[in-house]
Structure formats: structure tokens, C-alpha cells
Design a protein around this motif. Sequence first.
Motif, PDB file in Angstrom:
ATOM      1  N   LEU A  27       0.823  -1.207   0.000  1.00 45.87           N
ATOM      2  CA  LEU A  27       0.000   0.000   0.000  1.00 45.87           C
ATOM      3  C   LEU A  27       0.859   1.260   0.000  1.00 45.87           C
ATOM      4  CD1 LEU A  27      -2.797  -1.015   2.536  1.00 45.87           C
ATOM      5  CD2 LEU A  27      -2.984  -0.868   0.034  1.00 45.87           C
ATOM      6  N   LEU A  28       1.874   1.269   0.833  1.00 42.73           N
ATOM      7  CA  LEU A  28       2.751   2.442   0.916  1.00 42.73           C
ATOM      8  C   LEU A  28       3.525   2.647  -0.377  1.00 42.73           C
ATOM      9  CD1 LEU A  28       4.030   1.959   4.563  1.00 42.73           C
ATOM     10  CD2 LEU A  28       2.455   3.729   3.747  1.00 42.73           C
ATOM     11  N   GLN A  29       4.032   1.580  -0.955  1.00 44.31           N
ATOM     12  CA  GLN A  29       4.791   1.702  -2.193  1.00 44.31           C
ATOM     13  C   GLN A  29       3.884   2.116  -3.353  1.00 44.31           C
ATOM     14  OE1 GLN A  29       8.006   1.854  -2.204  1.00 44.31           O
ATOM     15  NE2 GLN A  29       7.978   2.350  -4.374  1.00 44.31           N
ATOM     16  N   THR A  30       2.661   1.613  -3.364  1.00 42.65           N
ATOM     17  CA  THR A  30       1.714   1.998  -4.412  1.00 42.65           C
ATOM     18  C   THR A  30       1.389   3.476  -4.320  1.00 42.65           C
ATOM     19  OG1 THR A  30       0.788  -0.222  -4.501  1.00 42.65           O
ATOM     20  CG2 THR A  30      -0.583   1.545  -5.390  1.00 42.65           C
ATOM     21  N   ASN A  39      -3.397  14.402   0.774  1.00 42.67           N
ATOM     22  CA  ASN A  39      -3.733  15.602   1.528  1.00 42.67           C
ATOM     23  C   ASN A  39      -3.819  15.280   3.004  1.00 42.67           C
ATOM     24  OD1 ASN A  39      -5.604  17.575   2.896  1.00 42.67           O
ATOM     25  ND2 ASN A  39      -5.373  18.543   0.907  1.00 42.67           N
ATOM     26  N   ARG A  40      -3.052  16.061   3.754  1.00 42.99           N
ATOM     27  CA  ARG A  40      -3.018  15.910   5.203  1.00 42.99           C
ATOM     28  C   ARG A  40      -3.170  17.288   5.807  1.00 42.99           C
ATOM     29  NH1 ARG A  40       1.827  15.819   8.499  1.00 42.99           N
ATOM     30  NH2 ARG A  40       3.095  15.652   6.646  1.00 42.99           N
ATOM     31  N   ASN A  41      -4.251  17.477   6.556  1.00 44.58           N
ATOM     32  CA  ASN A  41      -4.533  18.751   7.234  1.00 44.58           C
ATOM     33  C   ASN A  41      -4.492  19.952   6.298  1.00 44.58           C
ATOM     34  OD1 ASN A  41      -4.985  17.631   9.819  1.00 44.58           O
ATOM     35  ND2 ASN A  41      -2.777  17.424  10.109  1.00 44.58           N
ATOM     36  N   GLY A  42      -5.060  19.771   5.100  1.00 44.95           N
ATOM     37  CA  GLY A  42      -5.209  20.886   4.170  1.00 44.95           C
ATOM     38  C   GLY A  42      -4.058  21.110   3.221  1.00 44.95           C
ATOM     39  N   SER A  43      -2.980  20.362   3.322  1.00 44.09           N
ATOM     40  CA  SER A  43      -1.830  20.520   2.426  1.00 44.09           C
ATOM     41  C   SER A  43      -1.619  19.247   1.616  1.00 44.09           C
ATOM     42  CB  SER A  43      -0.560  20.817   3.224  1.00 44.09           C
ATOM     43  OG  SER A  43      -0.687  22.038   3.921  1.00 44.09           O
ATOM     44  N   TRP A  44      -1.249  19.413   0.355  1.00 42.07           N
ATOM     45  CA  TRP A  44      -1.002  18.279  -0.540  1.00 42.07           C
ATOM     46  C   TRP A  44       0.464  17.900  -0.532  1.00 42.07           C
ATOM     47  CZ3 TRP A  44      -4.863  15.450  -2.307  1.00 42.07           C
ATOM     48  CH2 TRP A  44      -6.139  16.026  -2.375  1.00 42.07           C
ATOM     49  N   GLY A  47       3.752  11.305  -2.949  1.00 40.58           N
ATOM     50  CA  GLY A  47       3.685   9.969  -2.385  1.00 40.58           C
ATOM     51  C   GLY A  47       4.815   9.643  -1.424  1.00 40.58           C
ATOM     52  N   ALA A  48       6.030  10.085  -1.735  1.00 39.72           N
ATOM     53  CA  ALA A  48       7.166   9.780  -0.860  1.00 39.72           C
ATOM     54  C   ALA A  48       6.999  10.443   0.509  1.00 39.72           C
ATOM     55  CB  ALA A  48       8.476  10.212  -1.511  1.00 39.72           C
ATOM     56  N   ASP A  49       6.538  11.681   0.517  1.00 40.50           N
ATOM     57  CA  ASP A  49       6.304  12.373   1.794  1.00 40.50           C
ATOM     58  C   ASP A  49       5.153  11.721   2.564  1.00 40.50           C
ATOM     59  OD1 ASP A  49       8.350  14.249   1.467  1.00 40.50           O
ATOM     60  OD2 ASP A  49       7.041  15.676   0.439  1.00 40.50           O
ATOM     61  N   ALA A  50       4.123  11.323   1.835  1.00 38.87           N
ATOM     62  CA  ALA A  50       2.993  10.648   2.479  1.00 38.87           C
ATOM     63  C   ALA A  50       3.456   9.337   3.099  1.00 38.87           C
ATOM     64  CB  ALA A  50       1.892  10.400   1.457  1.00 38.87           C
ATOM     65  N   LYS A  51       4.251   8.584   2.356  1.00 43.55           N
ATOM     66  CA  LYS A  51       4.755   7.306   2.863  1.00 43.55           C
ATOM     67  C   LYS A  51       5.561   7.518   4.138  1.00 43.55           C
ATOM     68  CE  LYS A  51       7.748   3.409   1.716  1.00 43.55           C
ATOM     69  NZ  LYS A  51       8.612   2.786   0.702  1.00 43.55           N
ATOM     70  N   HIS A  53       5.371   9.912   6.324  1.00 38.30           N
ATOM     71  CA  HIS A  53       4.473  10.270   7.421  1.00 38.30           C
ATOM     72  C   HIS A  53       3.716   9.040   7.926  1.00 38.30           C
ATOM     73  CE1 HIS A  53       1.635  12.495   9.846  1.00 38.30           C
ATOM     74  NE2 HIS A  53       0.642  11.904   9.200  1.00 38.30           N
ATOM     75  N   LEU A  54       3.211   8.240   6.999  1.00 36.53           N
ATOM     76  CA  LEU A  54       2.427   7.070   7.399  1.00 36.53           C
ATOM     77  C   LEU A  54       3.281   6.008   8.071  1.00 36.53           C
ATOM     78  CD1 LEU A  54      -0.055   6.783   4.394  1.00 36.53           C
ATOM     79  CD2 LEU A  54      -0.446   7.786   6.665  1.00 36.53           C
ATOM     80  N   ILE A  55       4.533   5.901   7.695  1.00 34.71           N
ATOM     81  CA  ILE A  55       5.436   4.958   8.369  1.00 34.71           C
ATOM     82  C   ILE A  55       5.626   5.367   9.824  1.00 34.71           C
ATOM     83  CG2 ILE A  55       7.845   4.202   8.516  1.00 34.71           C
ATOM     84  CD1 ILE A  55       7.822   4.018   5.446  1.00 34.71           C
ATOM     85  N   LYS A  56       5.750   6.654  10.088  1.00 33.94           N
ATOM     86  CA  LYS A  56       5.878   7.121  11.477  1.00 33.94           C
ATOM     87  C   LYS A  56       4.639   6.737  12.286  1.00 33.94           C
ATOM     88  CE  LYS A  56       8.850  10.971  10.279  1.00 33.94           C
ATOM     89  NZ  LYS A  56       8.900  12.393   9.963  1.00 33.94           N
ATOM     90  N   LYS A  57       3.474   6.926  11.681  1.00 28.13           N
ATOM     91  CA  LYS A  57       2.244   6.566  12.384  1.00 28.13           C
ATOM     92  C   LYS A  57       2.134   5.051  12.542  1.00 28.13           C
ATOM     93  CE  LYS A  57      -1.541   8.833  12.010  1.00 28.13           C
ATOM     94  NZ  LYS A  57      -2.793   9.410  11.480  1.00 28.13           N
ATOM     95  N   TYR A  58       2.535   4.310  11.525  1.00 31.47           N
ATOM     96  CA  TYR A  58       2.542   2.852  11.591  1.00 31.47           C
ATOM     97  C   TYR A  58       3.418   2.383  12.751  1.00 31.47           C
ATOM     98  CZ  TYR A  58       3.995  -1.892  10.284  1.00 31.47           C
ATOM     99  OH  TYR A  58       4.297  -3.225  10.297  1.00 31.47           O
ATOM    100  N   ASP A  59       4.630   2.918  12.827  1.00 32.41           N
ATOM    101  CA  ASP A  59       5.553   2.541  13.905  1.00 32.41           C
ATOM    102  C   ASP A  59       4.951   2.833  15.279  1.00 32.41           C
ATOM    103  OD1 ASP A  59       7.417   1.695  12.032  1.00 32.41           O
ATOM    104  OD2 ASP A  59       8.637   3.513  12.171  1.00 32.41           O
ATOM    105  N   TYR A  60       4.314   3.987  15.418  1.00 32.89           N
ATOM    106  CA  TYR A  60       3.693   4.363  16.685  1.00 32.89           C
ATOM    107  C   TYR A  60       2.619   3.347  17.090  1.00 32.89           C
ATOM    108  CZ  TYR A  60       0.628   6.838  19.920  1.00 32.89           C
ATOM    109  OH  TYR A  60      -0.158   7.181  20.998  1.00 32.89           O
TER     110      TYR A  60
END
Length: 116
Positions: A27-30, A39-44, A47-51, A53-60
Motif C-alpha cells: 500500500l505504501l509503495q503503491t 492531503n493531510r490537514n489541508g496541504s497536498w 507519495g514519498a512524503d505521504a509514505k 508520514h504514514l510509516i511514522k504513524k505505523y511505527d507508533y
Amino acid sequence: MAPTGATAAAMAASVDKAIVKREIDHLLQTLVTSKCEFNRNGSWYGGADAKSHLIKKYDYFMLRGEISTAESFIELAASKSSLSGQAYLVKCADGKSMESAVWLKQELARYRGAAK
């Protein structure tokens, strides 16, 4: 000799964890290779930046033992901001945005269907 009891259960859990990890990695690589924006909190973001961010949340959430399936990853880490509660969005080439949870669940279903 076939594994029994606790050994068989441990092996099954290990396989399940490997499958879940592979699905989340997909999912992350796709998200990165799709060239869609996130889009996160109003900013676009790309994919690399999104990945990242989501990895940090995944780890948490993994440290807390809260992610056991790709669906729980989507629900807890990849669908909305933990700070604002605002839904994450994904916008692809057609210019239409959709909630990231919908986009990720569609991709997960496609991936699982292709794996059969």
C-alpha cells in the motif's frame, strides 16, 4: 514431523504477520508509485512524503500493539489526522479526490485479488 501446539500457532502467527507487513508495504509503495497526491490537514504532499508520514504513524501504532491487519493500519494510521481528526485525501490524475481510507481499501482488495 509436523509442528504441533504452540509451535504451530507461533508459525501461523509469524506467517500472518509477514502477510500483513507485505500488504502494508505494498500500500505504501503503491502510494509512492501512483503519482497521486496525499492531503493531510489541508496541504497536498507527494507519495514519498505521504509514505514517510504514514510509516511514522505505523511505527507508533505497532509499538502499542494496535495494528494486526492491513485494515487496522488503514483505520488507525492512514485514514485521518491524529491531531485534527480530519480525513486524509488522495487525488490522482483524474483530479478527483477521495478519502484515503477508500483509496487504500480499493488498492488492498485489488492486491489481494491479484495474489490469488
